[in-house]
Design a protein around this motif. Structure first.
Motif, short mmCIF file in Angstrom:
data_model
loop_
_atom_site.label_atom_id
_atom_site.label_comp_id
_atom_site.label_asym_id
_atom_site.label_seq_id
_atom_site.Cartn_x
_atom_site.Cartn_y
_atom_site.Cartn_z
N LYS A 276 9.90 24.92 -39.94
CA LYS A 276 10.31 25.99 -40.86
C LYS A 276 11.76 25.81 -41.29
O LYS A 276 12.09 25.93 -42.47
N THR A 277 12.63 25.49 -40.34
CA THR A 277 14.05 25.35 -40.64
C THR A 277 14.35 24.07 -41.41
O THR A 277 15.05 24.10 -42.43
N ASN A 278 13.83 22.95 -40.92
CA ASN A 278 14.20 21.65 -41.46
C ASN A 278 13.44 21.23 -42.71
O ASN A 278 13.91 20.39 -43.47
N VAL A 279 12.25 21.79 -42.93
CA VAL A 279 11.45 21.39 -44.09
C VAL A 279 11.29 22.55 -45.07
O VAL A 279 11.71 22.46 -46.22
N PHE A 280 10.69 23.64 -44.62
CA PHE A 280 10.37 24.75 -45.52
C PHE A 280 11.62 25.37 -46.15
O PHE A 280 11.80 25.35 -47.36
N LEU A 281 12.49 25.90 -45.31
CA LEU A 281 13.69 26.56 -45.83
C LEU A 281 14.64 25.56 -46.50
O LEU A 281 15.25 25.86 -47.53
N SER A 282 14.74 24.38 -45.93
CA SER A 282 15.62 23.36 -46.50
C SER A 282 15.16 22.94 -47.90
O SER A 282 15.99 22.76 -48.80
N SER A 283 13.86 22.78 -48.10
CA SER A 283 13.33 22.40 -49.42
C SER A 283 13.62 23.46 -50.47
O SER A 283 14.07 23.16 -51.57
N ILE A 284 13.35 24.70 -50.10
CA ILE A 284 13.58 25.79 -51.05
C ILE A 284 15.06 25.94 -51.35
O ILE A 284 15.46 26.08 -52.51
N SER B 63 3.89 19.57 -44.99
CA SER B 63 4.96 19.18 -45.93
C SER B 63 4.44 19.10 -47.35
O SER B 63 5.11 19.52 -48.29
N LEU B 64 3.23 18.57 -47.51
CA LEU B 64 2.64 18.50 -48.85
C LEU B 64 2.37 19.89 -49.42
O LEU B 64 2.55 20.12 -50.62
N CYS B 65 1.95 20.82 -48.57
CA CYS B 65 1.71 22.19 -49.03
C CYS B 65 3.02 22.84 -49.49
O CYS B 65 3.04 23.53 -50.51
N VAL B 66 4.10 22.61 -48.74
CA VAL B 66 5.40 23.15 -49.13
C VAL B 66 5.85 22.54 -50.46
O VAL B 66 6.28 23.24 -51.38
N LEU B 67 5.71 21.22 -50.57
CA LEU B 67 6.11 20.53 -51.80
C LEU B 67 5.31 21.02 -53.00
O LEU B 67 5.87 21.28 -54.07
N LEU B 68 4.01 21.15 -52.83
CA LEU B 68 3.16 21.63 -53.92
C LEU B 68 3.56 23.03 -54.36
O LEU B 68 3.66 23.31 -55.56
#
Length: 131
Positions: A104-112, A8-13
């Protein structure tokens, strides 16, 4: 600490680095409106370009490398299946997802997607001022 947190931190960064470039440029003195909207459009398209399996894979590789150096098991682990009482006439839905697909669905794609929608909503009113 769990691998979910590191990933999650890598996605956020990754998202924040993309937005920071536009943010810093938008704060420059003497920036014209057309250049500002060009920067906003570039940030929006850069975020959209990150919605690929290849980019997701590279972020996971980065998260795995970080977690291994910290002594964290580099996998998402098992998720508990959420049980839900069904009402009469309701059909069961396939609610079980693999942990990496769920991330991937709930964090990565959702954040973007959230960032893209926010950029569009915040600047939609002002985009009409520039032809």
């Amino acid at each position: 600490m769990k691998f979910d947190f590191v990933a999650s931190l890598c996605v956020l960064l990754d998202v924040l680095i993309t937005i920071k470039i536009a943010s810093d440029s938008l704060q420059e003195e003497g920036l014209s409106l057309d250049k500002a909207f060009q920067l906003i459009g570039e940030a929006e398209s850069a975020l959209g370009n990150k919605r690929t399996d290849e980019h997701y894979g590279s972020l996971l590789d980065e998260a795995k490398a970080i977690s291994e150096t910290c002594g964290i098991e580099p996998n998402f682990g098992r998720k508990r299946i959420r049980r839900r009482k069904l009402l009469p006439g309701e059909e069961t839905r396939g609610e079980h997802q693999e942990a990496d697909v769920a991330f991937k669905t709930n964090v990565f794609l959702s954040s973007i997607d959230t960032c893209i929608v926010q950029i569009k909503e915040r600047f939609a009113e002002n985009r009409d001022t520039i032809p």
